[in-house]
Design an enzyme around this catalytic site. Structure first.
Site, PDB file in Angstrom:
ATOM      1  N   SER A  50      -0.174 -13.705  -7.112  1.00 15.13           N
ATOM      2  CA  SER A  50       0.923 -14.011  -6.179  1.00 15.13           C
ATOM      3  C   SER A  50       1.162 -15.519  -6.153  1.00 15.13           C
ATOM      4  O   SER A  50       0.340 -16.297  -6.666  1.00 15.13           O
ATOM      5  CB  SER A  50       0.556 -13.535  -4.773  1.00 15.13           C
ATOM      6  OG  SER A  50      -0.507 -14.334  -4.275  1.00 15.13           O
ATOM      7  N   ASP A  82       3.170 -11.472  -9.110  1.00 13.65           N
ATOM      8  CA  ASP A  82       3.457 -10.592  -7.979  1.00 13.65           C
ATOM      9  C   ASP A  82       4.425 -11.308  -7.032  1.00 13.65           C
ATOM     10  O   ASP A  82       4.191 -12.460  -6.654  1.00 13.65           O
ATOM     11  CB  ASP A  82       2.126 -10.293  -7.264  1.00 13.65           C
ATOM     12  CG  ASP A  82       2.241  -9.178  -6.239  1.00 13.65           C
ATOM     13  OD1 ASP A  82       3.124  -8.319  -6.390  1.00 13.65           O
ATOM     14  OD2 ASP A  82       1.415  -9.163  -5.296  1.00 13.65           O
ATOM     15  N   HIS A  83       5.511 -10.652  -6.665  1.00 13.17           N
ATOM     16  CA  HIS A  83       6.491 -11.191  -5.712  1.00 13.17           C
ATOM     17  C   HIS A  83       7.032 -12.577  -6.086  1.00 13.17           C
ATOM     18  O   HIS A  83       7.064 -13.483  -5.246  1.00 13.17           O
ATOM     19  CB  HIS A  83       5.904 -11.245  -4.286  1.00 13.17           C
ATOM     20  CG  HIS A  83       5.636  -9.893  -3.713  1.00 13.17           C
ATOM     21  ND1 HIS A  83       6.640  -9.079  -3.253  1.00 13.17           N
ATOM     22  CD2 HIS A  83       4.489  -9.200  -3.563  1.00 13.17           C
ATOM     23  CE1 HIS A  83       6.110  -7.936  -2.841  1.00 13.17           C
ATOM     24  NE2 HIS A  83       4.806  -7.976  -3.021  1.00 13.17           N
ATOM     25  N   HIS A 182       2.885  -3.773   3.359  1.00  9.85           N
ATOM     26  CA  HIS A 182       1.830  -4.722   3.002  1.00  9.85           C
ATOM     27  C   HIS A 182       0.825  -4.921   4.140  1.00  9.85           C
ATOM     28  O   HIS A 182       1.188  -4.821   5.308  1.00  9.85           O
ATOM     29  CB  HIS A 182       2.454  -6.078   2.639  1.00  9.85           C
ATOM     30  CG  HIS A 182       3.191  -6.044   1.338  1.00  9.85           C
ATOM     31  ND1 HIS A 182       4.554  -6.072   1.254  1.00  9.85           N
ATOM     32  CD2 HIS A 182       2.742  -5.972   0.051  1.00  9.85           C
ATOM     33  CE1 HIS A 182       4.919  -6.027  -0.018  1.00  9.85           C
ATOM     34  NE2 HIS A 182       3.837  -5.962  -0.769  1.00  9.85           N
ATOM     35  N   GLY A 183      -0.414  -5.220   3.768  1.00 10.35           N
ATOM     36  CA  GLY A 183      -1.424  -5.585   4.753  1.00 10.35           C
ATOM     37  C   GLY A 183      -2.260  -4.407   5.230  1.00 10.35           C
ATOM     38  O   GLY A 183      -2.164  -3.296   4.694  1.00 10.35           O
ATOM     39  N   HIS A 215       4.359  -0.827  -3.907  1.00  8.67           N
ATOM     40  CA  HIS A 215       3.639  -1.947  -3.286  1.00  8.67           C
ATOM     41  C   HIS A 215       2.986  -1.432  -2.005  1.00  8.67           C
ATOM     42  O   HIS A 215       3.267  -0.313  -1.552  1.00  8.67           O
ATOM     43  CB  HIS A 215       4.625  -3.070  -2.935  1.00  8.67           C
ATOM     44  CG  HIS A 215       5.002  -3.896  -4.120  1.00  8.67           C
ATOM     45  ND1 HIS A 215       4.656  -5.213  -4.248  1.00  8.67           N
ATOM     46  CD2 HIS A 215       5.688  -3.572  -5.241  1.00  8.67           C
ATOM     47  CE1 HIS A 215       5.120  -5.672  -5.399  1.00  8.67           C
ATOM     48  NE2 HIS A 215       5.761  -4.690  -6.023  1.00  8.67           N
ATOM     49  N   ALA A 217       0.055  -0.419  -1.183  1.00  2.15           N
ATOM     50  CA  ALA A 217      -0.536   0.913  -1.398  1.00  2.15           C
ATOM     51  C   ALA A 217      -2.048   0.938  -1.172  1.00  2.15           C
ATOM     52  O   ALA A 217      -2.734   1.793  -1.714  1.00  2.15           O
ATOM     53  CB  ALA A 217      -0.181   1.407  -2.795  1.00  2.15           C
ATOM     54  N   SER A 261      -5.115  -5.407  -0.267  1.00  2.00           N
ATOM     55  CA  SER A 261      -5.849  -5.381   1.009  1.00  2.00           C
ATOM     56  C   SER A 261      -7.199  -4.677   0.898  1.00  2.00           C
ATOM     57  O   SER A 261      -8.191  -5.131   1.493  1.00  2.00           O
ATOM     58  CB  SER A 261      -5.001  -4.703   2.096  1.00  2.00           C
ATOM     59  OG  SER A 261      -3.864  -5.482   2.363  1.00  2.00           O
TER      60      SER A 261
HETATM   61  P1  13P Z   1      -1.635  -3.915   0.056  1.00  2.00           P
HETATM   62  O1  13P Z   1      -1.532  -4.957   1.116  1.00  2.00           O
HETATM   63  O2  13P Z   1      -1.398  -2.547   0.611  1.00  2.00           O
HETATM   64  O3  13P Z   1      -2.911  -3.987  -0.704  1.00  2.00           O
HETATM   65  O4  13P Z   1      -0.444  -4.171  -1.006  1.00  2.00           O
HETATM   66  C1  13P Z   1      -0.579  -5.155  -2.003  1.00  2.00           C
HETATM   67  C2  13P Z   1       0.702  -5.429  -2.713  1.00  2.00           C
HETATM   68  O5  13P Z   1       1.687  -4.720  -2.606  1.00  2.00           O
HETATM   69  C3  13P Z   1       0.730  -6.611  -3.581  1.00  2.00           C
HETATM   70  O6  13P Z   1       2.006  -6.835  -4.099  1.00  2.00           O
HETATM   71  O1  G3H Z   2       1.932  -8.437  -1.464  1.00  2.00           O
HETATM   72  C1  G3H Z   2       1.187  -9.376  -1.233  1.00  2.00           C
HETATM   73  C2  G3H Z   2      -0.177  -9.423  -1.807  1.00  2.00           C
HETATM   74  O2  G3H Z   2      -1.115  -8.788  -0.967  1.00  2.00           O
HETATM   75  C3  G3H Z   2      -0.546 -10.828  -2.095  1.00  2.00           C
HETATM   76  O3  G3H Z   2      -0.846 -11.509  -0.920  1.00  2.00           O
HETATM   77  O4  G3H Z   2       0.668 -13.457  -1.097  1.00  2.00           O
HETATM   78  O5  G3H Z   2      -1.314 -13.500   0.451  1.00  2.00           O
HETATM   79  O6  G3H Z   2      -1.632 -13.612  -2.027  1.00  2.00           O
HETATM   80  P1  G3H Z   2      -0.765 -13.133  -0.888  1.00  2.00           P
HETATM   81 ZN    ZN Z   3       3.623  -6.303  -2.797  1.00  2.00          ZN
END
Ligand code: 13P
Ligand code: G3H
Ligand code: ZN
Length: 313
Positions: A50, A82-83, A182-183, A215, A217, A261
């Site tokens: 990320s 990621d993102h 998320h989270g 995502h 998940a 998470s």
């Molecule tokens: P979680 O917070 O459910 O693990 O999701 C992670 C995620 O989507 C990272 O892009």
């Molecule tokens: O979707 C987010 C991921 O859990 C990554 O989290 O941006 O805090 O590294 P982060």
């Molecule tokens: Zn995500």
């Protein structure tokens, strides 16, 4: 083996009715735990970074750790952003050696999301080698990086938009919103966890063979929430996505399942336990080693029970 893109992985996953795990990486122990589990189980793998991870660990350090994993393991591994939130960030990681990127324009008005993804796709697909691009339509609730998306701001993916979006952008996979978030706090206390399988089915019918991404998940494995709380933590009512639901999605069009998470919980719970049981400990290896083992066990569990990708590499 050099890093691979996600093209081949997703094709096989779609046809085989399983999904590839995309695990977030932030340091050496996390990378080692994930790669060891996947190697032992012969599971194809996506390691994802990320913007927050880049800021924390420095992209060069993460790239070199992933290069080390490629020397130690013969698995097909994709390194994914990621993102990604801008064309510039996507370009920079592609130039740096990533083999897959997500451009997340899900917060933008539809047409702006389309043009942003088109721009990234144009760069990524004309790059040598070809870089795969994940886009997102619909908006997940929860915390990602420093952005907190409230329940009111979140929205399910509209199946009527997906064909137009995928055709016009040329993206290689699509993240959709069907109730994951998320989270660690995905559902309110007392709320029954649910996913909109009707939306997933509708999308699958409209785009046969096209890889879908989930995502948010994590299942928020209770064992580790309890461990955190037993050893001085205070996590209130953390609830995740039940694993059988994710398994069902993996048997459908979902080819990539994102998990962060659950790794954080496994690592933090284990470190808290080690610290509490060995109050005199001051050698970081004494708690980071067990934390790495816990990551390995968590990833092995996901590969076998959620993703179904063991033996597919
Ligand atoms: P979680 O917070 O459910 O693990 O999701 C992670 C995620 O989507 C990272 O892009
Ligand atoms: O979707 C987010 C991921 O859990 C990554 O989290 O941006 O805090 O590294 P982060
Ligand atoms: Zn995500």
């Amino acid at each position: 083996m050099p890093l691979v893109s996600t093209t081949e992985m997703f094709k096989k996953a779609y046809e085989g009715g399983y999904a590839i795990g995309a695990f977030n990486v932030n340091n050496m122990e996390i990378i080692q735990g994930i790669v060891t589990a996947a190697t032992k189980l012969r599971a194809p793998l996506i390691l994802q970074v990320s913007a927050g991870a880049r800021k924390y660990a420095n992209q060069t350090y993460l790239l070199k750790l992933v290069e080390a994993a490629l020397i130690e393991s013969d698995l097909p591994i994709a390194l994914h952003l990621d993102h990604g939130d801008s064309f510039e960030l996507c370009k920079s990681v592609i130039d740096g050696g990533f083999t897959s990127v997500m451009i997340d324009g899900s917060h933008l008005p539809y047409e702006e999301n389309v043009s942003l993804v088109q721009r990234v796709v144009d760069y990524a697909h004309n790059h040598d080698p070809y870089i795969t691009v994940e886009a997102e339509l619909g908006r997940l609730e929860g915390v990602e990086d420093d952005i907190n998306v409230s329940a009111e701001e979140a929205s399910y993916t509209d199946p009527e938009q997906v064909e137009d979006f995928v055709t016009r952008t040329g993206c290689d996979s699509l993240a959709i919103a069907i109730g994951t978030s998320h989270g660690a706090y995905k559902f309110k206390p007392g709320q029954k966890p649910q996913l909109r399988f009707d939306i997933l089915e509708d999308i699958q019918e409209r785009l046969p063979g096209f890889p879908i991404v989930l995502h948010g998940a994590s299942s928020v494995v209770p064992e580790y929430v309890e461990m955190i709380n037993q050893y001085g933590g205070n996590m209130p009512d953390a609830i995740g996505i039940p694993e059988p639901m994710l398994r069902q999605a993996a048997q459908m069009a979902v080819c990539k399942i994102n998990i962060d998470s659950d790794l954080r919980l496994a690592m933090t719970g284990t470190i808290r336990k080690q610290m509490a049981e060995n109050p005199a400990v001051f050698d970081p290896r004494k708690y980071l080693g067990p934390a790495r083992d816990a990551i390995e066990a968590m990833v092995a569990h996901k590969i076998v029970n959620v993703l179904g990708c063991d033996g597919k590499a």
